[in-house]
Design a protein around this motif. Structure first.
Motif, PDB file in Angstrom:
ATOM      1  N   UNK A   1       0.914  -1.246  -0.206  1.00  0.00           N
ATOM      2  CA  UNK A   1      -0.028  -0.025  -0.075  1.00  0.00           C
ATOM      3  C   UNK A   1       0.814   1.287   0.012  1.00  0.00           C
ATOM      4  N   UNK A   2       1.844   1.377   0.836  1.00  0.00           N
ATOM      5  CA  UNK A   2       2.804   2.603   0.711  1.00  0.00           C
ATOM      6  C   UNK A   2       3.507   2.504  -0.438  1.00  0.00           C
ATOM      7  N   UNK A   3       4.009   1.581  -1.068  1.00  0.00           N
ATOM      8  CA  UNK A   3       4.632   1.696  -2.386  1.00  0.00           C
ATOM      9  C   UNK A   3       3.743   2.296  -3.298  1.00  0.00           C
ATOM     10  N   UNK A   4       2.555   1.795  -3.431  1.00  0.00           N
ATOM     11  CA  UNK A   4       1.670   2.469  -4.489  1.00  0.00           C
ATOM     12  C   UNK A   4       1.254   3.954  -3.949  1.00  0.00           C
ATOM     13  N   UNK A   5       1.091   4.347  -2.772  1.00  0.00           N
ATOM     14  CA  UNK A   5       0.947   5.680  -2.399  1.00  0.00           C
ATOM     15  C   UNK A   5       2.358   6.488  -2.831  1.00  0.00           C
ATOM     16  N   UNK A   6       3.604   5.854  -2.673  1.00  0.00           N
ATOM     17  CA  UNK A   6       4.634   6.614  -3.053  1.00  0.00           C
ATOM     18  C   UNK A   6       4.817   6.963  -4.492  1.00  0.00           C
ATOM     19  N   UNK A   7       4.347   5.945  -5.377  1.00  0.00           N
ATOM     20  CA  UNK A   7       4.220   6.214  -7.089  1.00  0.00           C
ATOM     21  C   UNK A   7       3.332   7.194  -7.166  1.00  0.00           C
ATOM     22  N   UNK A   8       2.244   7.187  -6.557  1.00  0.00           N
ATOM     23  CA  UNK A   8       1.140   8.438  -6.754  1.00  0.00           C
ATOM     24  C   UNK A   8       1.545   9.569  -6.331  1.00  0.00           C
ATOM     25  N   UNK A   9       2.323   9.902  -5.102  1.00  0.00           N
ATOM     26  CA  UNK A   9       2.858  10.934  -4.592  1.00  0.00           C
ATOM     27  C   UNK A   9       4.006  11.485  -5.585  1.00  0.00           C
ATOM     28  N   UNK A  10       5.004  10.603  -5.840  1.00  0.00           N
ATOM     29  CA  UNK A  10       6.000  10.890  -6.685  1.00  0.00           C
ATOM     30  C   UNK A  10       5.542  11.459  -8.226  1.00  0.00           C
TER      31      UNK A  10
END
Length: 168
Positions: free
Chosen positions: A10-19
């Motif tokens: 979940x955090x990796x997905x959030x990171x990709x979106x935020x990036x």
């Protein structure tokens, strides 16, 4: 372990979106990387946690994050370095925590005392007894001034001093 795997996913997905949306220099991105580091640390994946912490610190230093976030990342980095037996780097990181506290108008003396305790432990592990005793002394001085000489935290530091003296 499955819980942590799902949290990481979940955090990796959030990171990709935020990036993508905010760029990899935004504080929100840095916070997400720090959250990922916390999970890796909890799972004893210290090398992965260190990678995340280095990235979070890069963001925090370029974007002038608030002192609390910066200290949280630095302290966790010092703890990770300690866990990977890189005691010299750990000591340098805890010294950096102390320096950040001294430069901050919001610094709490108890935080500085806590970082001195961790610094002393790192030095003790390196058999650098003079610096270890100095860090312990500073921690005891601060805690005695803030909470009194009979505070439990003073006793905790004095215990570390006793252990160090026995080791010598």
């Amino acid at each position: 372990n499955n819980f942590f795997d799902k949290a990481i996913e979940s955090l990796v997905k959030a990171l990709r979106i935020r990036k993508l949306e905010l760029g990899n220099d935004s504080l929100e991105y840095g916070d997400s990387v720090l959250n990922l580091a916390e999970i890796h640390f909890a799972m004893n994946n210290h090398e992965k946690a260190l990678n995340c912490l280095d990235e979070a610190l890069r963001v925090y230093e370029t974007q002038e994050a608030d002192t609390d976030q910066l200290l949280l990342a630095l302290e966790m980095k010092g703890d990770c370095l300690n866990e990977t037996n890189d005691y010299e780097a750990s000591a340098l990181t805890f010294q950096e925590c102390i320096d950040v506290c001294h430069d901050s108008p919001d610094a709490h003396e108890e935080e500085i005392a806590s970082f001195n305790l961790k610094l002393g432990k790192a030095y003790a592990t390196l058999n650098d007894y003079n610096n270890a005793f100095g860090a312990y002394r500073e921690s005891i001085r601060i805690l005695s001034e803030v909470s009194g000489p009979t505070d439990l935290r003073v006793g905790d530091v004095m215990f570390e001093v006793g252990v160090l003296m026995c080791d010598q």
